[in-house]
Design a protein around this motif. Structure first.
Motif, short mmCIF file in Angstrom:
data_model
loop_
_atom_site.label_atom_id
_atom_site.label_comp_id
_atom_site.label_asym_id
_atom_site.label_seq_id
_atom_site.Cartn_x
_atom_site.Cartn_y
_atom_site.Cartn_z
N ALA A 71 0.84 -1.19 0.00
CA ALA A 71 0.00 0.00 0.00
C ALA A 71 0.88 1.24 0.00
N PRO A 72 0.58 2.22 -0.84
CA PRO A 72 1.43 3.43 -0.88
C PRO A 72 1.30 4.21 0.42
N ARG A 73 2.42 4.60 0.96
CA ARG A 73 2.42 5.38 2.19
C ARG A 73 2.38 6.87 1.86
N ARG A 74 1.76 7.61 2.77
CA ARG A 74 1.70 9.06 2.64
C ARG A 74 2.43 9.68 3.82
N THR A 75 3.29 10.61 3.52
CA THR A 75 4.02 11.26 4.60
C THR A 75 3.08 12.12 5.43
N SER A 76 3.31 12.14 6.71
CA SER A 76 2.53 12.98 7.61
C SER A 76 3.06 14.41 7.66
N GLY A 77 4.21 14.65 7.06
CA GLY A 77 4.84 15.96 7.13
C GLY A 77 5.74 16.14 8.32
N VAL A 78 5.73 15.17 9.25
CA VAL A 78 6.59 15.20 10.43
C VAL A 78 7.51 13.98 10.33
N GLY A 79 8.78 14.22 10.05
CA GLY A 79 9.70 13.14 9.76
C GLY A 79 9.86 12.14 10.88
N GLU A 80 9.94 12.61 12.12
CA GLU A 80 10.11 11.70 13.25
C GLU A 80 8.87 10.83 13.46
N PHE A 81 7.69 11.38 13.20
CA PHE A 81 6.46 10.59 13.31
C PHE A 81 6.41 9.55 12.19
N ASP A 82 6.85 9.92 10.99
CA ASP A 82 6.92 8.94 9.89
C ASP A 82 7.90 7.82 10.22
N ARG A 83 9.00 8.16 10.89
CA ARG A 83 9.97 7.14 11.27
C ARG A 83 9.33 6.07 12.16
N VAL A 84 8.53 6.51 13.13
CA VAL A 84 7.89 5.57 14.04
C VAL A 84 6.86 4.72 13.31
N LEU A 85 6.14 5.32 12.35
CA LEU A 85 5.11 4.58 11.62
C LEU A 85 5.68 3.64 10.57
#
Length: 462
Positions: A71-85
């Motif tokens: 499934a294509p991922r979408r960035t949340s705009g917050v890099g550290e939050f994307d790292r956790v996800l």
């Protein structure tokens, strides 16, 4: 509010299947005595669910015919939050974010909502705890204002679903799931049945529409997510937002993630204008200035991220029968064990000293890899020797005084070299006494020799 009335009890004849709403001694159809029994308790074939043919697109298929495209991922705009996800937000994912009151959950999610809106995707932020004016004030302070960020203050589940139909967002944030109630369930918001129904409905909407939903969850006194445990089973990702109110540092950890690893950690810092990412927190846990006696740098692992953490120790001669042991940021039981190993295996007396041990920056360093750093810091404080800034240690101590290897040792050494540490003392030094000797050969005294002779009288050298 609609209520569900329980169905009246039904009774059935075991001979002919005749049913009635009340029990009778003789069947009204076959006239047999003693054959009428309660439906569902003694006769299991009466209460059943009729089979429904699945739609063509939902038909079961061999697993080998299932597409394996991610499934294509979408960035949340917050890099550290994307790292956790695990790299971004997966469409249709249900994410649960928990944390202590006031730690910054709403501030973080408002930043995520604003960043997503700035990327051209509509966001619906349903706040069930604050009024729209309160959220607007925080958004102005943190710079999270955007026309594609829609705000609703609702506590009714049906109304939130109506907002979703009207706004047609690409991300929904509900703050919080314990304050939303469904009219189909009796009881106040926050009760287990209400939390279960609200979460199940929102997750069903997320899966049917491919709409990612982020839910905020309250926690209990012991730090667990409030409500039924099934809430954590229903969602795809469970994240915990933690931090000490006395410091500005915050961590987001993934406790469950169906789309990525659970060993990633996001680092943030609370500022006067909101929450800021800390992509390289290496300098947050180190003191500034020259090396002092009683300090030692260890390489800790936060998820898959290696961080240098400075351990500080202070020892003072005590006249009390029970010397004090004060510990901050470390495991107090492991500190007590290390002090016993120091006295027994390295000949450094600690039983008559008040010992204070702490980490710098408010970070918690509770893994066994901190043992050697604790021992070196305490020994340096007792011997008035400072460890050079170019040296780091990492290792677990056994009760026999041996230095045991730790997990991800190669990554720790690599991170130490990147940060400029010229040498790492680890399990390659076979014992604690050997490691202290290696460090002493590179350390320098910070006290006059006369004072050292008085302090170290009758004790083997560090």
């Amino acid at each position: 509010m609609a209520t569900r009335r329980p169905a009246p009890p039904a009774f059935v004849c075991t001979e002919c299947g005749w049913t009635t709403a009340k029990w009778v001694g003789r069947c009204g159809e076959c006239q047999q005595w003693g054959t009428v029994q309660e439906q569902g308790t003694k006769v299991g074939f009466v209460r059943q669910t009729d089979a429904v043919a699945p739609a063509a697109h939902r038909a079961a298929r061999p697993i080998t015919q299932i597409a394996t495209t991610d499934a294509p991922r979408r960035t949340s705009g917050v890099g550290e939050f994307d790292r956790v996800l695990g790299g971004g937000i997966v469409p249709g994912a249900a994410i649960l974010l928990s944390g202590e009151p006031g730690v910054g959950k709403s501030t973080l999610l408002l930043e995520v909502a604003a960043s997503t809106a700035k990327a051209g995707r509509r966001v619906l932020y349903a706040s069930a705890e604050e009024s729209p004016a309160q959220v607007r004030l925080r958004a102005e302070r943190t710079g999270a204002l955007h026309d594609d960020l829609y705000l609703a203050s609702e506590t009714d589940l049906a109304t939130i679903l109506g907002h979703i139909d009207e706004v047609q967002p690409e991300l929904v944030i509900v703050d919080s799931v314990q304050t939303v109630a469904s009219g189909l369930i009796d009881g106040a918001a926050g009760q287990p049945s209400q939390v279960r129904e609200v979460a199940a409905t929102l997750i069903r909407v997320a899966k049917d529409r491919g709409l990612p939903v982020i839910l905020v969850g309250h926690v209990t006194k012991d730090g667990q997510v409030a409500g039924p445990r099934v809430l954590e089973h229903l969602v795809d990702v469970v994240c915990h937002f933690e931090g000490d109110r006395q410091t500005a540092l915050r961590f987001v950890r993934a406790l469950k993630n169906r789309f990525g690893p659970t060993d990633e950690v996001g680092c943030f810092e609370m500022t006067g204008v909101g929450i800021a990412e800390v992509p390289d927190p290496s300098g947050l846990f180190l003191s500034q200035g020259d090396a002092e006696p009683g300090t030692c740098v260890a390489i800790a692992m936060e998820g898959r991220r290696a961080l240098p953490v400075e351990v500080q120790a202070l020892t003072i001669t005590s006249n009390a029968p029970n010397p004090r042991r004060v510990v901050h940021g470390l495991d107090s039981s492991r500190v007590a064990m290390v002090l016993a190993i120091l006295e027994r295996r390295a000949g450094i007396e600690t039983s008559k000293l008040d010992v204070y041990v702490s980490t710098v920056g408010g970070v918690r360093f509770t893994e066994p890899a901190a043992d050697l750093a604790i021992a070196v810091a305490v020994a340096g404080s007792i011997r008035h020797l400072s460890v050079p800034r170019t040296l780091a240690v990492v290792g677990e101590l056994s009760l026999a005084g041996e230095i045991r290897p730790v997990t991800q040792a190669a990554q720790r050494r690599s991170e130490a070299a990147r940060l400029g540490y010229q040498q790492v003392i680890d399990d390659r030094s076979s014992s604690l006494r050997t490691a202290l000797g290696d460090i002493r050969s590179r350390a320098k005294s910070s006290a006059p020799s006369a004072n050292r002779r008085t302090h170290d009288a009758g004790v083997p050298p560090f």
